[in-house]
Design an enzyme around this catalytic site. Structure first.
Site, PDB file in Angstrom:
ATOM      1  N   HIS A 285       0.788  -1.249   0.000  1.00 55.39           N
ATOM      2  CA  HIS A 285       0.000   0.000   0.000  1.00 55.39           C
ATOM      3  C   HIS A 285       0.813   1.289   0.000  1.00 55.39           C
ATOM      4  O   HIS A 285       0.349   2.295   0.537  1.00 55.39           O
ATOM      5  CB  HIS A 285      -0.957   0.027   1.198  1.00 55.39           C
ATOM      6  N   HIS A 286       1.976   1.273  -0.596  1.00 55.25           N
ATOM      7  CA  HIS A 286       2.789   2.494  -0.579  1.00 55.25           C
ATOM      8  C   HIS A 286       2.898   3.116  -1.974  1.00 55.25           C
ATOM      9  O   HIS A 286       3.953   3.626  -2.358  1.00 55.25           O
ATOM     10  CB  HIS A 286       4.183   2.180  -0.022  1.00 55.25           C
TER      11      HIS A 286
END
Ligand code: FAD
Length: 573
Positions: free
Chosen positions: A506-507
């Site tokens: 999720h980056h």
């Protein structure tokens, strides 16, 4: 009724009681301003998106009492319905040949309201690298004051290191109050194989850490809680409006100057309007929505926008340079009776009650095994500097698939190695002028073979870890029978390996890349102004030219702090 029967009765009402307790715990403080948006209103600044960066920008700009600031957020109040729930295009080298699911926060606080709270600034070399690429003002020495500006570090042993940390800022950061025994065991195991216990939010990066998190007393500190709630009712010059989707930035075609935004209400998409900015529009809508909004507004690759009939304001490579931290968990640990955390319903109830009274005693005030994070060097890392290329995150899983358990209850621990500086790049684009359509996202995980080499190295360390005395004594059994091989990455669809084998941590970042004018791939300059357009900046994870070597929330908050100062200086404040 004796105490046993009370407990049995209580257990049968467990779901109801837990829902009640959670709602009490999460009760929204009475700080809301039911702001209404009036079509045609004027403000000095309009900030689009109340996420990690946007809440900081809205706070800092509204410190100037003479400035009027409007913050527009598509999502609602925190907590609430929260997820943009993006789906990427089908992948050939990841996600088992399927679409990948990408959650993003659609709520005040943005993704900081749904993330795992790990506070990780990345590596000092990340920022020096940004500066070397012509991003004047973004070296480590120059960004460190902005990390410290936000910070209220609540752990004295760390806060005392005042070169890197500070107290008194809006954002509380500290270790979780609950001591998780398996997280501690993993910490000891890393020490056994030669890694020191460190604070990686300094200039020492290789080692193992019991992480600090954006929390206080076991409660999340989203940027909404930290930066908006304390000021929302007191600053008359700040207006926060939720449930409003910005659909276009208004830009004069002749002088290429942004002068406002067009919006639609999430609850009634036919209800639209315009608001105007006397000074600037700042887009902080995140790595997916910021480039989408730019493209809808005529800023993007000509070859993508022209076929859609979007008049070109500026031909820039918006949506390219998409980077992410992805993982392929090849190793997991099964836990024996002593190590697993699978309590009875009665104990879960007690934990939930404890959480509402004493955070220190409840696993609810923790992120389980995720509390321990290690950064290590594969043989491909540059050994001349302290710049590890792998980060280990330990997620948990319950083998009782039929039960929905909070993730603090589990009997397996999954080792997630992240490639901190992946070579693979993805991109996103649009194929419609409908602002409510999802953009087309191509993550391209493991497109570059070097990324495969790095992750294969990481499994060796995970297996070595599994053999330590610390883990074996504690009842961990390493299971590496599904260890992915090179071929699995190339095909992406190994049946042995399951459809979720490669997934995101999720980056996502980089789609509105920062770079000087000579950088043909840059969208914004080092002042975060869109190249060739006046009155328009982007400030969020999308501006990262290279992804930071760690979780990305703290860097986004730093970006919000820094751009606010840049804007204040630009306008003589
Ligand atoms: C599940 C998950 C776990 C994570 N765990 C961690 C972690 O433990 N530690 C860490 O450091 N990082 C973590 N991250 C990453 C980190 O949270 C993000 O990198 C960071 O929050 C991104 O900040 P941002 O400002 O770029 O965007 P966001 O915080 O996503 O904010 C964008 C905001 O803009 C709003 N918006 C978008 N489009 C529009 C529009 N058109 N009009 C109006 N509003 C709009 C969105 O609703 C959102 O509120 C995690 C992320 C996720 C999703």
């Amino acid at each position: 009724m004796n105490s046993t029967s009370t407990c049995v009765a209580a257990v049968s009402y467990l779901p109801t009681i837990m829902t009640y307790i959670t709602s009490v715990i999460n009760q929204e403080p009475d700080t809301k301003q039911p702001a209404q948006l009036q079509d045609g209103e004027h403000f000095d600044f309009i900030v689009v998106g109340a996420g990690s960066a946007g809440c900081v920008v809205a706070n800092r700009l509204s410190e100037v009492a003479d400035w009027s600031v409007l913050l527009l957020e598509a999502g609602g109040e925190e907590p609430g319905r929260m997820d943009w729930a993006y789906k990427t295009q089908k992948q050939t080298t990841s996600c088992g040949g399927n679409e990948c699911y990408w959650p993003r926060g659609k709520v005040l606080g943005g993704s900081s309201s749904i993330n795992a709270m790990i506070y990780n600034r990345g590596n000092s070399h990340d920022y020096n690298h940004w500066a070397e690429k012509g991003n004047v003002g973004w070296s480590y020495e120059e960004v460190l004051p902005y990390f410290k500006k936000s910070e209220n570090n609540i752990d004295p042993d760390i806060a005392n290191n005042t070169k890197y940390h500070s107290v008194g800022g809006y954002l509380s950061v500290g270790r979780f109050p609950y001591e998780e025994r398996n997280a501690k065991t993993i910490y000891e195991a890393f020490k056994e194989i030669g890694y020191d216990g460190i604070d990686f939010n300094t200039e020492t990066h290789s080692g193992v850490m019991s992480v600090q998190a954006t929390q206080e007393n076991g409660e999340r500190r989203s940027t909404n809680r930290a930066f908006l709630e304390p000021i929302r009712n007191t600053r008359r010059n700040l207006k926060v409006v939720t449930g409003v989707r910005v659909t276009k930035v208004l830009i004069h075609a002749e002088n290429k100057t942004a002068y406002g935004v067009q919006y639609a209400f999430e609850g009634n998409r036919n209800a639209t309007g315009k608001v105007f900015a006397k000074k600037e529009v700042i887009i902080s809508a995140g790595t997916i929505n910021s480039p989408q909004l730019l493209m809808l507004s005529g800023i993007g690759p000509k070859e993508s926008l022209a076929p859609l009939g979007i008049p070109i304001i500026k031909d820039l490579k918006v949506g390219q340079n998409l980077q992410d931290h992805f993982t392929a968990p090849g190793v997991f640990f099964s836990l024996n009776e002593d190590a697993r955390v699978m309590p009875s319903n009665e104990d879960i109830l007690i934990d939930s009650l404890r959480y509402s009274f004493s955070r220190r005693d409840s696993p609810w005030a923790s992120i389980a095994a995720c509390k321990t994070v290690a950064k290590i060097n594969s043989r491909y890392a540059n050994k001349l500097i302290d710049n590890p290329d792998i980060q280990f995150i330990f997620t948990t899983k319950s083998s009782h698939d039929e039960m929905i358990m909070p993730f603090c209850y589990y009997d397996q621990i999954i080792v997630n190695p992240l490639i901190l500086r992946p070579k693979s790049r993805g991109y996103l684009t649009i194929n419609t002028t409908d602002p409510f359509s999802q953009p087309l996202i191509y993550p391209n995980y493991f497109k570059e073979p070097e990324d495969i080499d790095v992750i294969l190295e990481s499994y060796k360390v995970a297996v070595e870890l599994g053999k330590t005395k610390a883990l074996t004594d504690a009842g961990f059994k390493v299971n590496a029978s599904f260890l992915p091989r090179r071929e699995d990455f190339l095909s992406g669809t190994s049946p042995l390996w399951g459809p979720e084998a490669v997934y995101t941590l999720h980056h996502q970042s980089g789609t509105c890349k920062m770079g000087p004018k000579k950088d043909a791939a840059a969208i914004v300059d080092p002042q975060l102004k869109v190249h060739g357009v006046e009155g328009l900046r982007v400030a969020d994870a999308s501006i990262m030219p290279y992804i930071t070597s760690g979780n990305t929330n703290a860097p986004c908050i730093m970006i919000g702090e820094k751009v606010s100062d840049i804007i204040k200086q630009a306008w003589g404040q």
